[in-house]
Each structure stands twice: as C-alpha cells, then as structure tokens.
Design a protein around this motif. Structure first.
Motif, PDB file in Angstrom:
ATOM      1  N   MET A   1       0.844  -1.189   0.000  1.00  0.00           N
ATOM      2  CA  MET A   1       0.000   0.000   0.000  1.00  0.00           C
ATOM      3  C   MET A   1       0.878   1.237   0.000  1.00  0.00           C
ATOM      4  O   MET A   1       1.704   1.429   0.883  1.00  0.00           O
ATOM      5  N   SER A   2       0.703   2.095  -0.975  1.00  0.00           N
ATOM      6  CA  SER A   2       1.496   3.310  -1.092  1.00  0.00           C
ATOM      7  C   SER A   2       0.878   4.418  -0.244  1.00  0.00           C
ATOM      8  O   SER A   2      -0.320   4.654  -0.279  1.00  0.00           O
ATOM      9  N   ILE A   3       1.713   5.089   0.542  1.00  0.00           N
ATOM     10  CA  ILE A   3       1.251   6.156   1.420  1.00  0.00           C
ATOM     11  C   ILE A   3       1.974   7.443   1.048  1.00  0.00           C
ATOM     12  O   ILE A   3       3.202   7.476   1.016  1.00  0.00           O
ATOM     13  N   VAL A   4       1.199   8.484   0.761  1.00  0.00           N
ATOM     14  CA  VAL A   4       1.763   9.793   0.493  1.00  0.00           C
ATOM     15  C   VAL A   4       1.603  10.628   1.762  1.00  0.00           C
ATOM     16  O   VAL A   4       0.492  10.836   2.242  1.00  0.00           O
ATOM     17  N   SER A   5       2.706  11.086   2.320  1.00  0.00           N
ATOM     18  CA  SER A   5       2.673  11.796   3.586  1.00  0.00           C
ATOM     19  C   SER A   5       2.980  13.277   3.395  1.00  0.00           C
ATOM     20  O   SER A   5       3.833  13.638   2.582  1.00  0.00           O
ATOM     21  N   ARG A   6       2.260  14.108   4.133  1.00  0.00           N
ATOM     22  CA  ARG A   6       2.548  15.536   4.176  1.00  0.00           C
ATOM     23  C   ARG A   6       2.714  15.946   5.631  1.00  0.00           C
ATOM     24  O   ARG A   6       2.103  15.353   6.528  1.00  0.00           O
ATOM     25  N   SER A   7       3.502  16.946   5.881  1.00  0.00           N
ATOM     26  CA  SER A   7       3.713  17.440   7.239  1.00  0.00           C
ATOM     27  C   SER A   7       3.108  18.825   7.389  1.00  0.00           C
ATOM     28  O   SER A   7       3.255  19.680   6.509  1.00  0.00           O
ATOM     29  N   PHE A   8       2.406  19.017   8.507  1.00  0.00           N
ATOM     30  CA  PHE A   8       1.857  20.314   8.857  1.00  0.00           C
ATOM     31  C   PHE A   8       2.421  20.731  10.206  1.00  0.00           C
ATOM     32  O   PHE A   8       3.021  19.932  10.928  1.00  0.00           O
ATOM     33  N   THR A   9       2.204  21.981  10.554  1.00  0.00           N
ATOM     34  CA  THR A   9       2.598  22.505  11.857  1.00  0.00           C
ATOM     35  C   THR A   9       1.346  22.792  12.662  1.00  0.00           C
ATOM     36  O   THR A   9       0.419  23.453  12.163  1.00  0.00           O
ATOM     37  N   CYS A  10       1.280  22.309  13.886  1.00  0.00           N
ATOM     38  CA  CYS A  10       0.128  22.555  14.742  1.00  0.00           C
ATOM     39  C   CYS A  10      -0.050  24.060  14.933  1.00  0.00           C
ATOM     40  O   CYS A  10       0.894  24.750  15.329  1.00  0.00           O
ATOM     41  N   PRO A  11      -1.247  24.595  14.666  1.00  0.00           N
ATOM     42  CA  PRO A  11      -1.456  26.034  14.815  1.00  0.00           C
ATOM     43  C   PRO A  11      -1.441  26.500  16.269  1.00  0.00           C
ATOM     44  O   PRO A  11      -1.393  27.708  16.531  1.00  0.00           O
ATOM     45  N   SER A  12      -1.451  25.550  17.212  1.00  0.00           N
ATOM     46  CA  SER A  12      -1.459  25.918  18.624  1.00  0.00           C
ATOM     47  C   SER A  12      -0.076  25.866  19.255  1.00  0.00           C
ATOM     48  O   SER A  12       0.366  26.833  19.884  1.00  0.00           O
ATOM     49  N   CYS A  13       0.650  24.730  19.065  1.00  0.00           N
ATOM     50  CA  CYS A  13       1.935  24.577  19.748  1.00  0.00           C
ATOM     51  C   CYS A  13       3.135  24.525  18.800  1.00  0.00           C
ATOM     52  O   CYS A  13       4.274  24.532  19.247  1.00  0.00           O
ATOM     53  N   GLY A  14       2.885  24.431  17.499  1.00  0.00           N
ATOM     54  CA  GLY A  14       3.973  24.403  16.532  1.00  0.00           C
ATOM     55  C   GLY A  14       4.589  23.039  16.294  1.00  0.00           C
ATOM     56  O   GLY A  14       5.543  22.920  15.516  1.00  0.00           O
ATOM     57  N   ALA A  15       4.055  22.002  16.930  1.00  0.00           N
ATOM     58  CA  ALA A  15       4.592  20.655  16.748  1.00  0.00           C
ATOM     59  C   ALA A  15       4.229  20.123  15.361  1.00  0.00           C
ATOM     60  O   ALA A  15       3.233  20.540  14.758  1.00  0.00           O
ATOM     61  N   PRO A  16       5.012  19.182  14.834  1.00  0.00           N
ATOM     62  CA  PRO A  16       4.699  18.610  13.520  1.00  0.00           C
ATOM     63  C   PRO A  16       3.491  17.673  13.585  1.00  0.00           C
ATOM     64  O   PRO A  16       3.299  16.961  14.571  1.00  0.00           O
ATOM     65  N   ILE A  17       2.681  17.695  12.544  1.00  0.00           N
ATOM     66  CA  ILE A  17       1.528  16.808  12.411  1.00  0.00           C
ATOM     67  C   ILE A  17       1.625  16.122  11.058  1.00  0.00           C
ATOM     68  O   ILE A  17       1.687  16.790  10.024  1.00  0.00           O
ATOM     69  N   GLU A  18       1.649  14.794  11.065  1.00  0.00           N
ATOM     70  CA  GLU A  18       1.738  14.033   9.822  1.00  0.00           C
ATOM     71  C   GLU A  18       0.353  13.774   9.240  1.00  0.00           C
ATOM     72  O   GLU A  18      -0.585  13.432   9.970  1.00  0.00           O
ATOM     73  N   HIS A  19       0.249  13.940   7.947  1.00  0.00           N
ATOM     74  CA  HIS A  19      -1.007  13.728   7.222  1.00  0.00           C
ATOM     75  C   HIS A  19      -0.761  12.668   6.157  1.00  0.00           C
ATOM     76  O   HIS A  19      -0.058  12.917   5.179  1.00  0.00           O
ATOM     77  N   THR A  20      -1.331  11.482   6.367  1.00  0.00           N
ATOM     78  CA  THR A  20      -1.121  10.375   5.427  1.00  0.00           C
ATOM     79  C   THR A  20      -2.415   9.894   4.775  1.00  0.00           C
ATOM     80  O   THR A  20      -2.362   9.128   3.821  1.00  0.00           O
ATOM     81  N   PHE A  21      -3.559  10.330   5.297  1.00  0.00           N
ATOM     82  CA  PHE A  21      -4.857   9.884   4.782  1.00  0.00           C
ATOM     83  C   PHE A  21      -5.478  10.995   3.945  1.00  0.00           C
ATOM     84  O   PHE A  21      -5.846  12.046   4.473  1.00  0.00           O
ATOM     85  N   PRO A  22      -5.592  10.806   2.615  1.00  0.00           N
ATOM     86  CA  PRO A  22      -6.080  11.877   1.738  1.00  0.00           C
ATOM     87  C   PRO A  22      -7.469  12.387   2.102  1.00  0.00           C
ATOM     88  O   PRO A  22      -7.792  13.541   1.831  1.00  0.00           O
ATOM     89  N   GLY A  23      -8.295  11.526   2.715  1.00  0.00           N
ATOM     90  CA  GLY A  23      -9.661  11.929   3.043  1.00  0.00           C
ATOM     91  C   GLY A  23      -9.809  12.610   4.388  1.00  0.00           C
ATOM     92  O   GLY A  23     -10.935  12.912   4.812  1.00  0.00           O
ATOM     93  N   ALA A  24      -8.701  12.875   5.072  1.00  0.00           N
ATOM     94  CA  ALA A  24      -8.778  13.477   6.407  1.00  0.00           C
ATOM     95  C   ALA A  24      -9.328  14.894   6.344  1.00  0.00           C
ATOM     96  O   ALA A  24      -8.939  15.694   5.496  1.00  0.00           O
ATOM     97  N   ARG A  25     -10.231  15.214   7.282  1.00  0.00           N
ATOM     98  CA  ARG A  25     -10.739  16.574   7.406  1.00  0.00           C
ATOM     99  C   ARG A  25     -10.420  17.165   8.774  1.00  0.00           C
ATOM    100  O   ARG A  25     -10.488  18.372   8.960  1.00  0.00           O
ATOM    101  N   SER A  26     -10.102  16.280   9.745  1.00  0.00           N
ATOM    102  CA  SER A  26      -9.641  16.731  11.058  1.00  0.00           C
ATOM    103  C   SER A  26      -8.316  16.063  11.372  1.00  0.00           C
ATOM    104  O   SER A  26      -8.155  14.857  11.156  1.00  0.00           O
TER     105      SER A  26
END
Length: 206
Positions: free
Chosen positions: A1-26
């Motif tokens: 299963m191929s996973i495409v990952s993106r990294s975001f920064t938490c708007p509250s504390c600045g910690a990294p947040i990984e996004h691997t599920f294309p359908g994620a809304r939260s």
C-alpha cells in the motif's frame, strides 16, 4: 500500500503533524491535543485543546492489524462522552482503501462500516425505540433498540470528518437482519453504519 505523507505545523503549539490519509478533514496534535480542520493546504484550529486519557486500550494510532483476513491501519480515534461514561470509536483504513470504525465500549467490540450517508434533516427524535424505521425512506427497514445523546470529548490522529471538542452528537442503535446498526448524527457527519461484533481473539494486531 502506497502512502503519500505531508507534514503540517500545529497552529497551537507548533509541533509537527503528519497527514497520510487523503480523506482526512480533522487532524489532532499528538503533543497538545489541538484539533484542527484541514482546509486545502492549511490547518485551522477548532475548539479547545483536549488530550485523550489512555485507559489501556489494545488499539493505538498507526497500529497495523487484520480483521476477517483483511489488513488495516488505525488512523484515528474519536471519544464520545455521556452521563454514565464514554466510548471510543477507532477509525481504520483497510489496504483495499475501504474504511471502518471499531467501536470499543466497556470491553465490547464491533467493526462498523458506513453503508449510507443520511440527509441532514433526520433527527434522533424522529427515531422511536421499539419501532421499525426506514430513516425517512433512505434505507432498509431497521428495528430501533436505543437512542442517546453524547458529547464529542475529543479526537486523536486523522479523522474523515470535522469534529470540535464539546459539540453534541446524537446516536441510535438498531438491528438489521440480525446485525447491529448505528446511526450517527454529528454536525459534520450524518450516516448509517452496519457492524460485525467480534472478540479480541478474532482480530490480529501488531
């Protein structure tokens, strides 16, 4: 299963947040518990921060497992609270890209899968315990066994719809052809799910 990952920064504390599920809304920050809504390429904080307390569940975010010989990954969790306690629903994605929810409530487990998105006009008071319903002609005839109201206590990981900690959530339980049915009426998710109860020895977890 191929996973495409993106990294975001938490708007509250600045910690990294990984996004691997294309359908994620939260997306929920693992460090501070801030729930954020994904808007295009940005995260927008939603509601108060709330880290879920771990009560010793066998499930965890990122875990691999298999149910009925189909492999899955645990991507998220939502906790619903009511006057007598709470229950958890774990969001999983199978390797064939189908989605499921493991309901964990007081040592009982059900694997639910969505079968129908419902019209937003449906309200829990429309569903009467002890009566049959077709959900305003939206699905097969189902016998309603229980209705309840809860509050979204918080989430974890990646979820396919928007949640805000503290928002209301209405539910109805029923039976369809001998299988459990769950109707979930949240502000951003109104859907009907059909499930399969299981014991922990009927599921494999890594």
């Amino acid at each position: 299963m191929s996973i495409v990952s993106r990294s975001f920064t938490c708007p509250s504390c600045g910690a990294p947040i990984e996004h691997t599920f294309p359908g994620a809304r939260s997306l929920v920050c693992n460090y501070c518990g801030q729930t954020s809504h994904l808007n295009a390429d940005d995260l927008e904080a939603a509601g108060d921060k709330h880290l879920l307390i771990d009560y010793g569940s066998v499930f965890e975010i990122g875990q691999r497992g298999a149910f009925q010989e189909k492999s899955f990954t645990v991507l998220g969790r939502i906790r619903l609270a009511y006057d007598g306690g709470f229950w958890d629903e774990w969001f999983v994605q199978f390797d064939d890209l189908k989605e499921g929810w493991i309901q964990e409530d007081d040592g009982q487990f059900v694997m639910f899968q969505k079968v129908k998105d419902l019209q937003t006009s449906l309200k829990v008071h429309h569903l009467k315990v002890g009566q049959w319903t077709t959900f305003e002609d939206q699905y097969e005839k189902t016998f309603i066994t229980h209705t309840s109201s809860a509050t979204v206590q918080g989430g974890e990981g990646q979820l396919p719809f928007r949640i805000i900690p503290g928002e209301p959530a209405d539910f109805a339980d029923g039976i369809l052809k001998g299988r459990p049915v769950s109707v979930e009426l949240l502000p951003d998710e109104q859907a009907l799910f059909v499930g399969v109860p299981f014991r922990l020895d009927q599921i494999s977890l890594n």
